[in-house]
Write an enzyme that holds these catalytic residues in place. Structure first.
Site, PDB file in Angstrom:
ATOM      1  N   CYS A 159       0.827  -1.207   0.000  1.00  0.00           N
ATOM      2  CA  CYS A 159       0.000   0.000   0.000  1.00  0.00           C
ATOM      3  C   CYS A 159       0.863   1.259   0.000  1.00  0.00           C
ATOM      4  O   CYS A 159       1.977   1.264   0.500  1.00  0.00           O
ATOM      5  CB  CYS A 159      -0.869   0.034   1.253  1.00  0.00           C
ATOM      6  SG  CYS A 159      -1.822  -1.447   1.477  1.00  0.00           S
ATOM      7  N   ARG A 172       4.553   0.843  -6.224  1.00  0.00           N
ATOM      8  CA  ARG A 172       4.552  -0.064  -5.075  1.00  0.00           C
ATOM      9  C   ARG A 172       3.603  -1.247  -5.291  1.00  0.00           C
ATOM     10  O   ARG A 172       3.691  -2.247  -4.590  1.00  0.00           O
ATOM     11  CB  ARG A 172       4.133   0.696  -3.811  1.00  0.00           C
ATOM     12  CG  ARG A 172       5.120   1.763  -3.415  1.00  0.00           C
ATOM     13  CD  ARG A 172       4.583   2.622  -2.303  1.00  0.00           C
ATOM     14  NE  ARG A 172       4.507   1.923  -1.039  1.00  0.00           N
ATOM     15  CZ  ARG A 172       5.509   1.747  -0.194  1.00  0.00           C
ATOM     16  NH1 ARG A 172       6.692   2.222  -0.503  1.00  0.00           N
ATOM     17  NH2 ARG A 172       5.348   1.128   0.947  1.00  0.00           N
ATOM     18  N   TRP A 220      -2.972  -2.520  -1.614  1.00  0.00           N
ATOM     19  CA  TRP A 220      -2.568  -3.836  -2.119  1.00  0.00           C
ATOM     20  C   TRP A 220      -3.217  -4.831  -1.176  1.00  0.00           C
ATOM     21  O   TRP A 220      -2.832  -4.950  -0.010  1.00  0.00           O
ATOM     22  CB  TRP A 220      -1.040  -3.938  -2.079  1.00  0.00           C
ATOM     23  CG  TRP A 220      -0.475  -5.126  -2.781  1.00  0.00           C
ATOM     24  CD1 TRP A 220      -0.289  -5.274  -4.131  1.00  0.00           C
ATOM     25  CD2 TRP A 220       0.009  -6.333  -2.182  1.00  0.00           C
ATOM     26  NE1 TRP A 220       0.267  -6.496  -4.396  1.00  0.00           N
ATOM     27  CE2 TRP A 220       0.464  -7.164  -3.231  1.00  0.00           C
ATOM     28  CE3 TRP A 220       0.106  -6.799  -0.873  1.00  0.00           C
ATOM     29  CZ2 TRP A 220       0.999  -8.427  -3.006  1.00  0.00           C
ATOM     30  CZ3 TRP A 220       0.637  -8.059  -0.648  1.00  0.00           C
ATOM     31  CH2 TRP A 220       1.083  -8.862  -1.702  1.00  0.00           C
ATOM     32  N   ASN A 249      -1.178   1.243   5.969  1.00  0.00           N
ATOM     33  CA  ASN A 249      -0.286   0.332   5.251  1.00  0.00           C
ATOM     34  C   ASN A 249       0.255  -0.649   6.283  1.00  0.00           C
ATOM     35  O   ASN A 249       0.683  -0.228   7.352  1.00  0.00           O
ATOM     36  CB  ASN A 249       0.853   1.141   4.611  1.00  0.00           C
ATOM     37  CG  ASN A 249       1.933   0.260   4.017  1.00  0.00           C
ATOM     38  OD1 ASN A 249       1.702  -0.918   3.721  1.00  0.00           O
ATOM     39  ND2 ASN A 249       3.115   0.811   3.829  1.00  0.00           N
ATOM     40  N   GLY A 250       0.227  -1.934   5.982  1.00  0.00           N
ATOM     41  CA  GLY A 250       0.750  -2.929   6.927  1.00  0.00           C
ATOM     42  C   GLY A 250      -0.328  -3.926   7.301  1.00  0.00           C
ATOM     43  O   GLY A 250      -1.358  -4.017   6.625  1.00  0.00           O
ATOM     44  N   GLU A 263      17.491 -15.252 -12.461  1.00  0.00           N
ATOM     45  CA  GLU A 263      17.054 -13.854 -12.526  1.00  0.00           C
ATOM     46  C   GLU A 263      16.337 -13.566 -13.856  1.00  0.00           C
ATOM     47  O   GLU A 263      15.307 -12.904 -13.875  1.00  0.00           O
ATOM     48  CB  GLU A 263      18.273 -12.927 -12.340  1.00  0.00           C
ATOM     49  CG  GLU A 263      17.996 -11.446 -12.452  1.00  0.00           C
ATOM     50  CD  GLU A 263      16.878 -10.930 -11.543  1.00  0.00           C
ATOM     51  OE1 GLU A 263      16.426 -11.643 -10.642  1.00  0.00           O
ATOM     52  OE2 GLU A 263      16.416  -9.795 -11.782  1.00  0.00           O
ATOM     53  N   LYS A 286      12.509 -12.293 -14.031  1.00  0.00           N
ATOM     54  CA  LYS A 286      12.182 -11.030 -14.702  1.00  0.00           C
ATOM     55  C   LYS A 286      11.099 -11.263 -15.742  1.00  0.00           C
ATOM     56  O   LYS A 286      10.133 -10.532 -15.842  1.00  0.00           O
ATOM     57  CB  LYS A 286      13.469 -10.515 -15.358  1.00  0.00           C
ATOM     58  CG  LYS A 286      13.639  -9.069 -15.500  1.00  0.00           C
ATOM     59  CD  LYS A 286      14.062  -8.305 -14.267  1.00  0.00           C
ATOM     60  CE  LYS A 286      13.558  -8.792 -12.984  1.00  0.00           C
ATOM     61  NZ  LYS A 286      13.920  -8.257 -11.781  1.00  0.00           N
ATOM     62  N   GLU A 337       7.586 -12.305 -14.196  1.00  0.00           N
ATOM     63  CA  GLU A 337       6.847 -11.308 -13.419  1.00  0.00           C
ATOM     64  C   GLU A 337       6.178 -10.250 -14.279  1.00  0.00           C
ATOM     65  O   GLU A 337       5.160  -9.694 -13.893  1.00  0.00           O
ATOM     66  CB  GLU A 337       7.686 -10.707 -12.284  1.00  0.00           C
ATOM     67  CG  GLU A 337       8.896  -9.913 -12.678  1.00  0.00           C
ATOM     68  CD  GLU A 337       9.700  -9.410 -11.451  1.00  0.00           C
ATOM     69  OE1 GLU A 337       9.132  -9.274 -10.366  1.00  0.00           O
ATOM     70  OE2 GLU A 337      10.901  -9.154 -11.619  1.00  0.00           O
ATOM     71  N   HIS A 389      16.675 -34.637 -14.688  1.00  0.00           N
ATOM     72  CA  HIS A 389      16.168 -35.388 -13.536  1.00  0.00           C
ATOM     73  C   HIS A 389      14.684 -35.119 -13.304  1.00  0.00           C
ATOM     74  O   HIS A 389      14.250 -34.975 -12.165  1.00  0.00           O
ATOM     75  CB  HIS A 389      16.994 -35.056 -12.287  1.00  0.00           C
ATOM     76  CG  HIS A 389      18.425 -35.440 -12.433  1.00  0.00           C
ATOM     77  ND1 HIS A 389      18.856 -36.743 -12.503  1.00  0.00           N
ATOM     78  CD2 HIS A 389      19.535 -34.676 -12.584  1.00  0.00           C
ATOM     79  CE1 HIS A 389      20.173 -36.773 -12.671  1.00  0.00           C
ATOM     80  NE2 HIS A 389      20.597 -35.526 -12.727  1.00  0.00           N
ATOM     81  N   LYS A 447       6.286  -3.470  -5.009  1.00  0.00           N
ATOM     82  CA  LYS A 447       7.713  -3.135  -5.063  1.00  0.00           C
ATOM     83  C   LYS A 447       8.385  -3.368  -3.716  1.00  0.00           C
ATOM     84  O   LYS A 447       9.496  -3.863  -3.640  1.00  0.00           O
ATOM     85  CB  LYS A 447       7.847  -1.665  -5.471  1.00  0.00           C
ATOM     86  CG  LYS A 447       9.267  -1.155  -5.544  1.00  0.00           C
ATOM     87  CD  LYS A 447       9.912  -1.614  -6.810  1.00  0.00           C
ATOM     88  CE  LYS A 447      11.365  -1.191  -6.937  1.00  0.00           C
ATOM     89  NZ  LYS A 447      12.078  -2.099  -7.846  1.00  0.00           N
TER      90      LYS A 447
END
Ligand code: G6P
Length: 608
Positions: A2, A27, A75, A99-100, A480, A484, A487, A503, A603
């Site tokens: 948030c 964010r 969020w 937020n939280g 990575e 990338k 996402e 395997h 973010k």
């Protein structure tokens, strides 16, 4: 996560709040809202969806006209994204943005229900609004806040309006970021600096359990008991331009382009007389010499930077390095002791799990080193030592330039580690540093060839799944590159150590499935080539990222991107990851996505 904004001044509050929220879009969020004092009463507008939906709603319903208010991008954690669950939340005489996570909200809700409060949303946040109202019986905002603070468990940053005080914004924080912007006769609260950078560079960092009251006459700060405290002002080093797209279609592309420059800055900052020097940061050769083991604790892309660091430190300094996902590390009773060094890598410096990893490491008596991009962030301040990476503000959710400077710093640290432990001479240290100095040019060269990455992306645009493979440093890069890509494109992508694919996972290889192979490391090239041939024989479409001149047998590779550089193999990840970032970026754009705002992602992740 948030985003919170708040404003008190002479400008059109709705405009300032909306503008601030737009700066915090990076964010990650799924709904938004504002509450503004209009002629003495609070007018709230909120909606599910993007800020464009908010703008639409404001133009339909009329923008609140006033000079004092709070805003929020949500969020979702408790309760689906919906108009009702969007913030601000009001109950009685109090309106808040949060937020939280309020961990004891179920108990508090039961208590407040008993007291006669009713709830309209499914959020934990509404409970905070009610509790504030409950403790507002004496119409004393500060008392209401301090009493509420005693009851709330978890992490939170709150922006608060009290109905009876149309010229005040209150805010408080505990374990969620919140800063106060102090302009000329105007004041701001925000989750991050870009929200008010356009108006002022002066800001104050609220620490845990501190409260701010903004009035037109100025700001006052209080501790958790309501006792006035003095706060020091900071000046933001970031400028407005850094927080804008500057002609690029997306922040992600802009940030990819900034990489040569930020790597250069990082090198200039750390390299003294031709060698990395960390002594000013309290990292002496003596300390590096005596470290028993190294733990690298991080999340997401920062964790991938940690894997590159592991390979470099182990290769050069011969110290055992364990890379741990922070959310695992914090709960697995790690065997860490006083002789160990725990390195926390984080762009934001606020990631809840990484922060918890740091606290655990400190409890165990280990030495802690933060490699953090946001100065004065929680992790930066709590660690024993800190290396501040100089990526500047990273706005795009998908991290690019922060990763690049993280690995630059970790290479420099690996070099110094090796020297401190007598594994390399001063000449070798100088040579390695000199070689690393060539990396900005190598990264620039890749950026200049972005058209080739776009062409590779055009081959990926319609696929449903793909794989990345590599060995050693190339495996770290595969992880990575795959993250990338997935996402921001939403293509199912998995990264494997090239030798591990057979395997189990090789059963997923069918005709035309793209396998992006990173094959830059000479010492294991033949082995990687064998793995490429194994998948090729099963119909894979192979895209190779390799050094210029690498030879493959006929018909193995379908598309290739040659890394043309003099960098030694160990440092080739720097330009190579740039190609992977560009491939992900263009694939996302070609699929019609907005790479800066990937769905479901945030973010800065301040919850577990
Ligand atoms: C989020 C971001 C990732 C980032 C991770 C760790 O998930 O979306 O891009 O790598 O958090 O963040 P940090 O700020 O600790 O580097």
């Amino acid at each position: 996560m948030c985003g919170i904004v708040g404003y008190l001044g002479k400008r059109d509050c709705t405009e300032v709040l909306m503008d601030g929220l737009e700066k915090l879009e990076y964010r990650g969020y799924d709904s938004a809202g504002i509450a503004v004092f209009e002629n003495g009463s609070i007018k709230t507008v909120k909606t599910r969806g993007k800020l464009s939906c908010m703008r639409e709603k404001l133009s339909k319903e009329g923008s609140p006209k006033g000079f004092c208010g709070i805003g929020h991008t949500r969020w979702a954690t408790h309760g689906e994204p919906s108009d009702i669950n969007s913030h601000p939340h009001s109950n009685g005489r109090v309106t808040i943005v949060h937020n939280g996570i309020i961990e004891n909200y179920t108990e508090l809700k039961a208590f407040l229900t008993e007291k006669g409060y009713t709830f309209v949303s499914q959020t934990d946040s509404e409970v905070a609004a009610c509790l504030l109202d409950y403790y507002y019986s004496e119409r004393n905002p500060l008392k209401a806040i301090t009493e509420t603070m005693k009851e709330l468990e978890g992490s939170f940053a709150l922006g608060i309006l009290f109905k009876d005080f149309p010229d005040r914004v209150y805010a408080v924080r505990k374990q969620s970021p919140l800063i106060v912007g102090e302009g000329e006769g105007e004041y701001f609260i925000a989750s991050d600096i870009p929200a008010f950078l356009k108006y002022t560079k002066n800001y104050v960092l609220l620490e845990d359990n501190e409260i701010v009251c903004m009035k037109s006459s100025g700001t006052s700060y209080f501790d958790v008991h309501g006792i006035p405290i003095k706060k020091e002002k900071q000046v933001a080093e970031w400028d407005v331009e850094q927080a804008q797209k500057c002609g690029f279609p997306h922040f992600m592309l802009k940030e990819i382009h900034e990489q040569p420059d930020v790597v250069n800055k990082t090198l200039e900052d750390i390299v003294k007389d031709g060698v990395p020097d960390f002594s000013e940061r309290g990292i002496s050769d003596e300390l590096l010499k005596n470290v028993g083991r190294v733990f690298i604790v991080a999340c997401g892309t920062a964790m991938h930077a940690g894997i590159i660091a592991k390979y470099a430190i182990e290769k050069l300094a011969r110290v055992p390095v364990t890379v741990e996902v922070a959310s695992e590390f914090r709960y697995m009773e790690p065997i860490v002791g006083e002789n160990d060094l725990v390195i926390l890598i984080s762009q934001s410096g606020e990631t809840a799990d990484t922060k918890a990893g740091l606290e655990l490491a400190k409890e165990k008596g280990a030495k802690t080193l933060a490699v953090v991009n946001v100065k004065y962030s929680a992790i930066a301040r709590a660690a024993d030592m800190c290396i501040h990476t100089l990526a500047g503000p990273e706005i795009a959710v998908a991290s690019t330039k922060a990763y690049m400077v993280q690995i630059t710093v970790m290479y420099l640290l690996a070099f110094r580690f090796a020297f401190a432990r007598g594994k390399i001479s001063l000449e070798e240290l100088k040579k390695l540093t000199e070689e690393l100095m060539l990396s900005p040019k190598a990264i620039s060269d890749v950026i200049e060839r972005k058209g080739e990455c776009q062409f590779i992306a055009s081959r990926l645009v319609n696929v449903e799944k793909l794989f990345f493979i590599g060995r050693g440093f190339d495996y770290a890069l595969s992880l990575e590159g795959s993250l990338k890509l997935k996402e921001i494109t939403y293509i199912h992508s998995e990264a494997y150590a090239a030798g591990e694919l057979k395997h189990g996972t090789i059963s997923l290889i069918e005709d035309n499935i793209p396998v992006i192979t990173v094959a830059t490391q000479e010492n294991i090239l033949a082995k990687t080539i064998s793995n490429m041939e194994e998948v090729k024989a099963r119909g894979a479409y192979i895209i190779a990222l390799c050094r210029k001149g690498t030879e493959f047998s006929e018909n193995t590779v379908d598309l290739r991107f040659d890394i043309d550089t003099e960098l030694p193999d160990m440092l080739v990840p720097l330009p190579t990851v740039c190609a992977l970032q560009l491939i992900a970026y263009y694939t996302s754009v070609l699929r019609g996505n907005d790479p800066d705002k990937p769905r479901n992602l945030a973010k800065s992740v301040t919850t577990e």
